[in-house]
Design a protein around this motif. Structure first.
Motif, PDB file in Angstrom:
ATOM      1  N   SER A  54       2.201   5.368   3.003  1.00  0.00           N
ATOM      2  CA  SER A  54       3.409   4.946   2.308  1.00  0.00           C
ATOM      3  C   SER A  54       4.298   6.139   1.975  1.00  0.00           C
ATOM      4  N   ARG A  55       3.698   7.279   1.676  1.00  0.00           N
ATOM      5  CA  ARG A  55       4.498   8.458   1.368  1.00  0.00           C
ATOM      6  C   ARG A  55       5.251   8.944   2.609  1.00  0.00           C
ATOM      7  N   VAL A  56       4.569   9.000   3.754  1.00  0.00           N
ATOM      8  CA  VAL A  56       5.252   9.440   4.970  1.00  0.00           C
ATOM      9  C   VAL A  56       6.404   8.491   5.301  1.00  0.00           C
ATOM     10  N   ARG A  57       6.156   7.201   5.179  1.00  0.00           N
ATOM     11  CA  ARG A  57       7.214   6.228   5.459  1.00  0.00           C
ATOM     12  C   ARG A  57       8.406   6.429   4.504  1.00  0.00           C
ATOM     13  N   ARG A  58       8.086   6.694   3.234  1.00  0.00           N
ATOM     14  CA  ARG A  58       9.167   6.903   2.250  1.00  0.00           C
ATOM     15  C   ARG A  58       9.952   8.182   2.554  1.00  0.00           C
ATOM     16  N   PHE A  59       9.240   9.251   2.918  1.00  0.00           N
ATOM     17  CA  PHE A  59       9.920  10.498   3.228  1.00  0.00           C
ATOM     18  C   PHE A  59      10.838  10.333   4.437  1.00  0.00           C
ATOM     19  N   LEU A  60      10.383   9.570   5.428  1.00  0.00           N
ATOM     20  CA  LEU A  60      11.221   9.339   6.601  1.00  0.00           C
ATOM     21  C   LEU A  60      12.509   8.618   6.218  1.00  0.00           C
ATOM     22  N   THR A 104      -3.255  14.637   8.826  1.00  0.00           N
ATOM     23  CA  THR A 104      -3.027  13.199   8.639  1.00  0.00           C
ATOM     24  C   THR A 104      -1.540  12.889   8.550  1.00  0.00           C
ATOM     25  N   TYR A 105      -0.805  13.653   7.745  1.00  0.00           N
ATOM     26  CA  TYR A 105       0.631  13.406   7.587  1.00  0.00           C
ATOM     27  C   TYR A 105       1.374  13.591   8.916  1.00  0.00           C
ATOM     28  N   LEU A 106       1.030  14.626   9.652  1.00  0.00           N
ATOM     29  CA  LEU A 106       1.737  14.880  10.899  1.00  0.00           C
ATOM     30  C   LEU A 106       1.379  13.845  11.971  1.00  0.00           C
ATOM     31  N   GLU A 107       0.138  13.406  11.987  1.00  0.00           N
ATOM     32  CA  GLU A 107      -0.238  12.352  12.927  1.00  0.00           C
ATOM     33  C   GLU A 107       0.469  11.046  12.579  1.00  0.00           C
ATOM     34  N   LEU A 108       0.577  10.736  11.275  1.00  0.00           N
ATOM     35  CA  LEU A 108       1.321   9.544  10.861  1.00  0.00           C
ATOM     36  C   LEU A 108       2.792   9.661  11.248  1.00  0.00           C
ATOM     37  N   LEU A 109       3.343  10.851  11.111  1.00  0.00           N
ATOM     38  CA  LEU A 109       4.735  11.071  11.492  1.00  0.00           C
ATOM     39  C   LEU A 109       4.927  10.753  12.971  1.00  0.00           C
ATOM     40  N   VAL A 133      -4.763   0.708  -7.594  1.00  0.00           N
ATOM     41  CA  VAL A 133      -3.802   1.404  -8.445  1.00  0.00           C
ATOM     42  C   VAL A 133      -2.523   1.579  -7.638  1.00  0.00           C
ATOM     43  N   VAL A 134      -1.377   1.189  -8.229  1.00  0.00           N
ATOM     44  CA  VAL A 134      -0.084   1.323  -7.557  1.00  0.00           C
ATOM     45  C   VAL A 134       0.724   2.406  -8.255  1.00  0.00           C
ATOM     46  N   PHE A 135       1.193   3.378  -7.445  1.00  0.00           N
ATOM     47  CA  PHE A 135       1.929   4.513  -7.981  1.00  0.00           C
ATOM     48  C   PHE A 135       3.428   4.300  -7.776  1.00  0.00           C
ATOM     49  N   ALA A 136       4.216   4.967  -8.618  1.00  0.00           N
ATOM     50  CA  ALA A 136       5.668   4.876  -8.517  1.00  0.00           C
ATOM     51  C   ALA A 136       6.147   5.554  -7.247  1.00  0.00           C
ATOM     52  N   ASP A 137       7.338   5.169  -6.786  1.00  0.00           N
ATOM     53  CA  ASP A 137       7.889   5.727  -5.558  1.00  0.00           C
ATOM     54  C   ASP A 137       8.132   7.222  -5.662  1.00  0.00           C
ATOM     55  N   ASP A 138       8.327   7.714  -6.885  1.00  0.00           N
ATOM     56  CA  ASP A 138       8.554   9.153  -7.028  1.00  0.00           C
ATOM     57  C   ASP A 138       7.255   9.934  -7.218  1.00  0.00           C
ATOM     58  N   ASP A 139       6.104   9.248  -7.107  1.00  0.00           N
ATOM     59  CA  ASP A 139       4.780   9.891  -7.188  1.00  0.00           C
ATOM     60  C   ASP A 139       4.468  10.473  -8.557  1.00  0.00           C
ATOM     61  N   ARG A 140       5.204  10.048  -9.606  1.00  0.00           N
ATOM     62  CA  ARG A 140       5.045  10.718 -10.894  1.00  0.00           C
ATOM     63  C   ARG A 140       4.430   9.826 -11.969  1.00  0.00           C
ATOM     64  N   SER A 141       4.126   8.565 -11.635  1.00  0.00           N
ATOM     65  CA  SER A 141       3.537   7.679 -12.644  1.00  0.00           C
ATOM     66  C   SER A 141       2.811   6.529 -11.963  1.00  0.00           C
ATOM     67  N   ILE A 142       2.039   5.803 -12.769  1.00  0.00           N
ATOM     68  CA  ILE A 142       1.339   4.609 -12.302  1.00  0.00           C
ATOM     69  C   ILE A 142       2.132   3.399 -12.786  1.00  0.00           C
ATOM     70  N   VAL A 143       2.465   2.484 -11.876  1.00  0.00           N
ATOM     71  CA  VAL A 143       3.312   1.342 -12.260  1.00  0.00           C
ATOM     72  C   VAL A 143       2.526   0.047 -12.418  1.00  0.00           C
ATOM     73  N   SER A 144       1.384  -0.075 -11.762  1.00  0.00           N
ATOM     74  CA  SER A 144       0.579  -1.286 -11.959  1.00  0.00           C
ATOM     75  C   SER A 144      -0.852  -1.014 -11.529  1.00  0.00           C
ATOM     76  N   MET A 145      -1.760  -1.838 -12.083  1.00  0.00           N
ATOM     77  CA  MET A 145      -3.177  -1.715 -11.764  1.00  0.00           C
ATOM     78  C   MET A 145      -3.784  -3.109 -11.745  1.00  0.00           C
TER      79      MET A 145
END
Length: 544
Positions: free
Chosen positions: A170-176, A199-204, A92-104
């Protein structure tokens, strides 16, 4: 026909033959419903959109569970009043804004259900050959996919990501890319799971080279993590990534204070001790370690504290207080040895160490510490008293004799201390070990008449004629016996059953001392039951 459920208001019925209701919708709503399965149904009552989604409450019972089986993931979170269940199967692929599903992927499935009080909503996304099929239920009734469904999904998906590590990398990378580390920190503040925070802080830390103050922020986040495992792993990840800079030491000590797990606290404190802590910080480590209940873990920390060699006087007092709480003889002994290895002890510390050994059940551990202290420190006064009182509690004849020997050569035994040594010797069952103690005393000390009689009183308890005769011979060779001493030797010799051994003692006595009067008479009396040869030799010696 009448609406079958009188509790629901029949707001309208769609014509099953008519074109899909989205045909007349504005463009954004037509796009939102693309691929949705259109079906005629009654329009449900509207759920109050002002009601907050089932987010993690600040108080009340709350839990999160995640399970994974190959490509299938099941996620549940709930509070006192609500529950969300998510099932994901396939890609499942989610939108960059985390608010919808764009492909499956074809055949993939995404199910989500939310219950808030008596209200219930559910949605299903399925990957098909033509795109994504969307279905939506409200309170058990399937209804058309609508903008309301889109709004709900746009609200529930961010909560999903904040409860789980789904899409974390992918979210951490996008936030950066959006706002650097500060943007990641902002998102971390909204996360609901200790594991997800870590997890997020270790990825950071993996993705970005951070400034010193940003690592300090991560340490502050770790201090707020309720999971001891998560906090410990995060703090150690900072150390592994950035080293333990001086600016990190204070925050890490404060974070370690919040950790209740003995194992995790030990790991963090050990990491701290490998840096150049000040004496005041060493004291803070000791105070933090004093809350560790595990003897093994507390022993590990205290041993490293002792090995650091950086304890101030106040820290050493705190150290000894913490050490007293260790019940395991093995761990207690290891820490005491580490303490003895690093720096000269004060007189008061020597006494404290010796008094601690009294509580040890292991003869080996107690004797090891006692013998080492006896060899390294000139014991006297209170120190010698503490040493002997601890040694007197040994049960092993071998250990008691060896421990006494270790200190006899270095200490001046008299009065109370001599009485303690003789009490110890009297408790030793082994003739050989008891004789060793007595012989060491006789060779080392200038004994008064009373003290000599005390020594001979203990010697009379020897069952071995050979050991008793050897001890008496050593006493005689001192050549300082007065009449009372000579009489005490004769009375002790009367207990020797072996004629040969008794004769040897008597001849040595006659060789070294001039016997007259009552002493001579008693000497001759003791030859009466000897063999002819032994009696003649003994009498010949006294006539000279």
């Amino acid at each position: 026909e009448p609406f079958p459920n009188p509790e629901r208001a029949p707001l309208g019925v769609s014509d099953p033959i008519a074109e899909p209701p989205s045909a007349g919708w504005p463009e954004p709503l037509r796009m939102a419903s693309a691929g949705a399965r259109w079906m005629p149904s009654v329009t449900p009552r509207r759920i109050d959109q002002s009601q907050e989604l089932c987010a993690f409450a600040e108080d009340g019972i709350r839990s999160v569970s995640t399970s994974r089986d190959d490509e299938e993931m099941r996620i549940r979170w709930e509070t006192d009043d609500c529950r969300v269940e998510v099932d994901i199967d396939g890609r499942v692929v989610f939108a960059d804004d985390d608010r919808s599903i764009v492909s499956m992927a074809r055949g993939a499935r995404f199910d989500v259900e939310e219950r808030v009080g008596r209200d219930q909503r559910r949605a299903r996304f399925e990957g098909t050959r033509d795109g994504i099929e969307r279905r939506y239920w409200v309170d058990g009734d399937e209804v058309e996919w609508s903008a309301e469904a889109d709004r709900w999904i746009a609200t529930v998906l961010p909560e999903l990501f904040r409860h789980t590590t789904l899409n974390a990398e992918s979210r951490v990378r996008r936030f950066l890319s959006e706002g650097g580390p500060d943007r990641v920190f902002d998102e971390v503040a909204e996360l609901h799971s200790d594991h997800v925070v870590a997890t997020y802080l270790e990825l950071l830390m993996e993705m970005e080279r951070l400034e010193e103050e940003q690592y300090a922020q991560i340490i502050d986040f770790a201090a707020e993590v309720e999971s001891d495992h998560g906090a410990g792993e995060l703090l150690l990840a900072v150390v592994e990534t950035a080293g333990l800079q001086p600016a990190f030491q204070g925050p890490m000590l404060r974070a370690a204070e919040e950790i209740e797990s003995d194992h995790q606290k030990t790991r963090v404190l050990q990491a701290l001790l490998r840096s150049e802590l000040s004496p005041a910080q060493i004291d803070d480590v000791i105070e933090s370690a004093s809350t560790i209940e595990s003897d093994h873990n507390l022993g590990m920390v205290l041993a490293e504290v002792a090995s650091s060699g950086r304890m101030a006087a106040a820290s050493r007092a705190s150290f000894l207080r913490a050490l007293e709480t260790i019940e395991s003889d093995h761990n207690h002994g290891l820490v005491l040895e580490a303490f003895l290895d690093n720096g000269r002890l004060t007189d008061a510390e020597v006494v404290a160490v010796l008094q601690m050994t009294e509580g040890l059940d292991s003869d080996h551990t107690r004797a090891t510490i006692l013998q080492r202290v006896g060899a390294e420190y000139p014991l006297e006064g209170e120190q010698l008293t503490a040493y002997l009182r601890s040694a007197a509690r040994l049960e092993s004849d071998h250990q008691m004799a060896a421990t006494t020997e270790a200190v006899i050569e270095r200490a001046d035994f008299s009065g109370e201390h001599l009485d303690l040594v003789l009490t110890m010797a009297n408790r030793v069952d082994s003739d050989h070990q008891r004789a060793v103690i007595l012989e060491r005393l006789v060779l080392r000390e200038e004994l008064s008449s009373r003290e000599l009689q005390d020594v001979l009183e203990v010697a009379r308890g020897l069952d071995s004629d050979h050991q008793l005769a050897t001890t008496l011979t050593l006493v005689l060779e001192d050549e300082t016996l007065n009449r009372e001493g000579i009489q005490a030797v004769l009375e002790t010799a009367s207990g020797i059953e072996s004629g040969h051994q008794r004769a040897m003692v008597l001849m040595n006595l006659a060789r070294l001392y001039r016997l007259e009067g009552a002493e001579r008479d008693r000497y001759i009396e003791l030859t009466d039951d000897l063999s002819r040869n032994d009696r003649e030799r003994a009498l010949s010696a006294v006539r000279r």
